[in-house]
Design a protein around this motif. Structure first.
Motif, PDB file in Angstrom:
ATOM      1  N   GLY A  28       0.817  -1.229   0.000  1.00  0.00           N
ATOM      2  CA  GLY A  28       0.000   0.000   0.000  1.00  0.00           C
ATOM      3  C   GLY A  28       0.842   1.266   0.000  1.00  0.00           C
ATOM      4  N   ALA A  29       2.170   1.154   0.137  1.00  0.00           N
ATOM      5  CA  ALA A  29       3.022   2.354   0.124  1.00  0.00           C
ATOM      6  C   ALA A  29       4.262   2.068  -0.719  1.00  0.00           C
ATOM      7  CB  ALA A  29       3.411   2.749   1.547  1.00  0.00           C
ATOM      8  N   ALA A  30       4.027   1.451  -1.883  1.00  0.00           N
ATOM      9  CA  ALA A  30       5.146   1.045  -2.736  1.00  0.00           C
ATOM     10  C   ALA A  30       5.959   2.254  -3.186  1.00  0.00           C
ATOM     11  CB  ALA A  30       4.614   0.282  -3.939  1.00  0.00           C
ATOM     12  N   GLY A  31       5.267   3.353  -3.509  1.00  0.00           N
ATOM     13  CA  GLY A  31       5.963   4.555  -3.974  1.00  0.00           C
ATOM     14  C   GLY A  31       6.902   5.086  -2.917  1.00  0.00           C
ATOM     15  N   TRP A  32       6.434   5.105  -1.686  1.00  0.00           N
ATOM     16  CA  TRP A  32       7.241   5.616  -0.573  1.00  0.00           C
ATOM     17  C   TRP A  32       8.462   4.728  -0.351  1.00  0.00           C
ATOM     18  CZ3 TRP A  32       8.968   4.171   4.273  1.00  0.00           C
ATOM     19  CH2 TRP A  32       9.363   5.223   5.119  1.00  0.00           C
ATOM     20  N   SER A  33       8.242   3.389  -0.365  1.00  0.00           N
ATOM     21  CA  SER A  33       9.355   2.495  -0.033  1.00  0.00           C
ATOM     22  C   SER A  33      10.244   2.187  -1.246  1.00  0.00           C
ATOM     23  CB  SER A  33       8.838   1.210   0.625  1.00  0.00           C
ATOM     24  OG  SER A  33       7.751   0.689  -0.082  1.00  0.00           O
ATOM     25  N   ARG A  34       9.913   2.771  -2.414  1.00  0.00           N
ATOM     26  CA  ARG A  34      10.806   2.598  -3.560  1.00  0.00           C
ATOM     27  C   ARG A  34      12.136   3.309  -3.300  1.00  0.00           C
ATOM     28  NH1 ARG A  34       8.023   5.057  -7.937  1.00  0.00           N
ATOM     29  NH2 ARG A  34       6.426   3.492  -7.635  1.00  0.00           N
ATOM     30  N   GLN A  35      12.073   4.406  -2.569  1.00  0.00           N
ATOM     31  CA  GLN A  35      13.277   5.209  -2.315  1.00  0.00           C
ATOM     32  C   GLN A  35      13.965   4.867  -1.002  1.00  0.00           C
ATOM     33  OE1 GLN A  35      14.156   7.354  -4.589  1.00  0.00           O
ATOM     34  NE2 GLN A  35      12.313   7.370  -5.822  1.00  0.00           N
ATOM     35  N   ARG A  36      13.274   4.197  -0.097  1.00  0.00           N
ATOM     36  CA  ARG A  36      13.851   3.975   1.233  1.00  0.00           C
ATOM     37  C   ARG A  36      13.263   2.722   1.863  1.00  0.00           C
ATOM     38  NH1 ARG A  36      10.086   7.606   0.824  1.00  0.00           N
ATOM     39  NH2 ARG A  36      11.219   9.517   0.521  1.00  0.00           N
ATOM     40  N   ASP A  37      14.011   2.156   2.828  1.00  0.00           N
ATOM     41  CA  ASP A  37      13.506   0.982   3.545  1.00  0.00           C
ATOM     42  C   ASP A  37      12.688   1.425   4.746  1.00  0.00           C
ATOM     43  OD1 ASP A  37      14.803  -0.751   1.822  1.00  0.00           O
ATOM     44  OD2 ASP A  37      16.676  -0.599   2.958  1.00  0.00           O
ATOM     45  N   PHE A  38      11.717   0.607   5.072  1.00  0.00           N
ATOM     46  CA  PHE A  38      10.871   0.898   6.229  1.00  0.00           C
ATOM     47  C   PHE A  38      11.389   0.062   7.401  1.00  0.00           C
ATOM     48  CE2 PHE A  38       6.998   0.202   8.783  1.00  0.00           C
ATOM     49  CZ  PHE A  38       6.551   1.503   8.899  1.00  0.00           C
ATOM     50  N   PRO A  39      11.846   0.687   8.497  1.00  0.00           N
ATOM     51  CA  PRO A  39      12.376  -0.105   9.615  1.00  0.00           C
ATOM     52  C   PRO A  39      11.294  -1.027  10.181  1.00  0.00           C
ATOM     53  CG  PRO A  39      12.768   2.254   9.929  1.00  0.00           C
ATOM     54  CD  PRO A  39      11.831   2.124   8.775  1.00  0.00           C
ATOM     55  N   ALA A  40      11.646  -2.265  10.451  1.00  0.00           N
ATOM     56  CA  ALA A  40      10.656  -3.210  10.985  1.00  0.00           C
ATOM     57  C   ALA A  40      10.211  -2.757  12.371  1.00  0.00           C
ATOM     58  CB  ALA A  40      11.277  -4.599  11.067  1.00  0.00           C
ATOM     59  N   PRO A  41       8.905  -2.650  12.602  1.00  0.00           N
ATOM     60  CA  PRO A  41       8.454  -2.209  13.931  1.00  0.00           C
ATOM     61  C   PRO A  41       8.590  -3.320  14.970  1.00  0.00           C
ATOM     62  CG  PRO A  41       6.575  -2.645  12.515  1.00  0.00           C
ATOM     63  CD  PRO A  41       7.795  -2.874  11.675  1.00  0.00           C
ATOM     64  N   GLN A  42       8.529  -2.907  16.240  1.00  0.00           N
ATOM     65  CA  GLN A  42       8.502  -3.912  17.300  1.00  0.00           C
ATOM     66  C   GLN A  42       7.177  -4.660  17.214  1.00  0.00           C
ATOM     67  OE1 GLN A  42       9.200  -1.820  20.944  1.00  0.00           O
ATOM     68  NE2 GLN A  42      11.085  -0.919  20.178  1.00  0.00           N
ATOM     69  N   ALA A  43       7.107  -5.796  17.883  1.00  0.00           N
ATOM     70  CA  ALA A  43       5.936  -6.665  17.709  1.00  0.00           C
ATOM     71  C   ALA A  43       4.680  -6.115  18.365  1.00  0.00           C
ATOM     72  CB  ALA A  43       6.251  -8.045  18.273  1.00  0.00           C
ATOM     73  N   SER A  44       4.829  -5.157  19.259  1.00  0.00           N
ATOM     74  CA  SER A  44       3.672  -4.692  20.022  1.00  0.00           C
ATOM     75  C   SER A  44       3.464  -3.195  19.805  1.00  0.00           C
ATOM     76  CB  SER A  44       3.951  -4.985  21.500  1.00  0.00           C
ATOM     77  OG  SER A  44       2.883  -4.559  22.284  1.00  0.00           O
ATOM     78  N   THR A  45       2.222  -2.726  19.907  1.00  0.00           N
ATOM     79  CA  THR A  45       1.954  -1.296  19.723  1.00  0.00           C
ATOM     80  C   THR A  45       2.461  -0.510  20.936  1.00  0.00           C
ATOM     81  OG1 THR A  45      -0.185  -1.409  20.802  1.00  0.00           O
ATOM     82  CG2 THR A  45      -0.161  -1.761  18.410  1.00  0.00           C
ATOM     83  N   PHE A  46       2.582   0.806  20.739  1.00  0.00           N
ATOM     84  CA  PHE A  46       3.035   1.669  21.831  1.00  0.00           C
ATOM     85  C   PHE A  46       2.086   1.562  23.030  1.00  0.00           C
ATOM     86  CE2 PHE A  46       2.383   5.749  23.973  1.00  0.00           C
ATOM     87  CZ  PHE A  46       3.635   5.915  24.549  1.00  0.00           C
ATOM     88  N   MET A  47       0.771   1.579  22.750  1.00  0.00           N
ATOM     89  CA  MET A  47      -0.200   1.548  23.846  1.00  0.00           C
ATOM     90  C   MET A  47      -0.069   0.268  24.677  1.00  0.00           C
ATOM     91  SD  MET A  47      -1.733   4.338  24.021  1.00  0.00           S
ATOM     92  CE  MET A  47      -3.029   3.962  25.188  1.00  0.00           C
ATOM     93  N   ARG A  48       0.153  -0.848  23.986  1.00  0.00           N
ATOM     94  CA  ARG A  48       0.279  -2.117  24.730  1.00  0.00           C
ATOM     95  C   ARG A  48       1.545  -2.104  25.576  1.00  0.00           C
ATOM     96  NH1 ARG A  48      -1.204  -6.809  20.504  1.00  0.00           N
ATOM     97  NH2 ARG A  48      -0.622  -8.138  22.243  1.00  0.00           N
ATOM     98  N   GLN A  49       2.628  -1.563  24.994  1.00  0.00           N
ATOM     99  CA  GLN A  49       3.877  -1.509  25.759  1.00  0.00           C
ATOM    100  C   GLN A  49       3.744  -0.554  26.939  1.00  0.00           C
ATOM    101  OE1 GLN A  49       7.562  -1.235  23.538  1.00  0.00           O
ATOM    102  NE2 GLN A  49       6.469  -1.766  21.673  1.00  0.00           N
TER     103      GLN A  49
END
Ligand code: SF4
Length: 378
Positions: free
Chosen positions: A348-369
């Motif tokens: 869904g964001a191929a255009g954005w990630s064509r120029q850069r890598d998306f850092p893998a998020p942690q497994a849990s959301t901020f609210m859960r943490q």
């Protein structure tokens, strides 16, 4: 302006810095009419020699390094072998070259930081004094400015000066603050024989009548550009027109069209720094949000963005569903990027990630943490 120059059989025009003439493309127009136009503000002179446009409304050549300017001067000024290693040498050379242009100028064109209605004065601030030479040496002076520069009283100009100069350059006062009262009077030995004013509207009356009228209070200090993280990252030329940064992202759609500049209101993180530093207290982030909303309502936003916003708006109103959906989304992204630590192509964001890598998020959301840290329950 061309008519005036032709009426006086002028060939050589000298100019002070004026965003209005950038806005209207006056230099190109006059040059097509056979005139030689010389910018005399040092920054403007540099970019004129380089064939470029300003990248900052206060420092037009901010994007140029000393080395680039040195190369430019060595290339453009036919002055033989010389040492331009020190900045002072380059400034001295520009000064020498410009001195002849000043003395040969037949028409002077300057801008105005304010026009004062009660006495008819125009006010100009510069740090180089070039505005005064453009105004006083040629026999014809043309002041180009816009209708929103008109102030009722002299004391308003004083208030403007205090705000403008500190926000623009951090100085308590500019080196030259000049008030021009019109053509030379009988018995006076210097000053122009004729003074003309060009007052540009170019859509400003419509802005005055609309909900963005506060934008006309902008005094072009440039503080919002200087403090904007987007401007710092992309530079002034990325804004595509004469006004850059947050003020440009509001003003350009208003003066041109939202269709032609739809990307600009979206080039903002809404961090709010611009509103904090603006001496006119213009609510720039609110205006940028309103312009985005207009884009959305008028169908200028891409369909997938509109659907995405609708989905976000639905989820934002249902916190449990929001937490559930973001929990699943973050888990999936984590799985996708777990091995390499980043995701090369985000769905869904191929255009954005064509120029850069998306850092893998942690497994849990901020609210859960956050909840886990606070209550130790997860
Ligand atoms: S919007 Fe405010 S900060 Fe930006 S240039 Fe105008 S007066 Fe200065």
């Amino acid at each position: 302006v061309l008519d005036l120059c032709q009426r006086h059989e002028a060939q050589r025009v000298i100019k002070g810095k004026s965003m209005v003439t950038e806005e209207t493309g006056l230099n190109d127009f006059l040059e097509r009419g056979g005139l030689t136009v010389t910018e005399t503000d040092l920054g403007e002179y540099i970019i004129q020699q380089a064939g470029e446009t300003p990248s900052h409304i206060v420092g037009p050549a901010l994007h140029k390094s000393p080395d680039e300017i040195r190369e430019l001067f060595l290339d453009k000024h036919a002055l033989g072998d010389r040492d331009l290693s020190a900045t002072e040498d380059m400034v001295a050379e520009a000064r020498t070259v410009l001195r002849d242009r000043f003395l040969g100028g037949q028409v002077g064109i300057i801008g105005a930081n304010a026009l004062i209605a009660e006495n008819g004065y125009s006010m100009l601030v510069t740090n180089e004094g070039n505005g005064d030479l453009c105004a006083n040496l040629p026999s014809v002076l043309i002041v180009c400015t816009t209708i929103d520069r008109v102030l009722p009283r002299m004391e308003d100009a004083g208030a403007l000066l205090r705000l403008l100069v500190r926000s623009a350059t951090g100085q308590p006062q500019t080196c030259y603050t000049s008030f021009y009262s019109g053509p030379r009077r009988e018995g006076e030995t210097d000053g122009p024989l004729e003074t003309h004013f060009v007052l540009l509207d170019n859509g400003r009356t419509d802005i005055l009548a609309g909900e963005y009228r506060e934008m006309l209070e902008c005094m072009r200090c440039g503080a919002c550009l200087t403090h904007c993280p987007i401007y710092a990252a992309v530079g002034g030329h990325a804004y595509g027109w004469v006004y850059q940064g947050p003020m440009g992202s509001v003003l350009t759609p208003l003066l041109t069209s939202l269709e032609a500049s739809a990307a600009l209101p979206n080039a903002c993180t809404t961090c709010g720094r611009c509103a904090e530093v603006c001496p006119a207290d213009i609510p720039l982030p609110d205006m940028l949000r309103d312009l985005r909303n207009e884009e959305n309502l008028t169908g200028l936003t891409a369909t997938r963005w509109r659907l995405g916003l609708k989905l976000h708006s639905l989820l934002a109103r249902l916190p449990s569903l929001y937490r559930f959906a973001t929990g699943i989304g973050i888990g999936l992204l984590h799985l996708m990027g777990k091995r390499r630590g980043y995701i090369a192509r985000v769905p869904g964001a191929a255009g954005w990630s064509r120029q850069r890598d998306f850092p893998a998020p942690q497994a849990s959301t901020f609210m859960r943490q956050y909840r886990a840290g606070r209550h130790g329950d997860e």
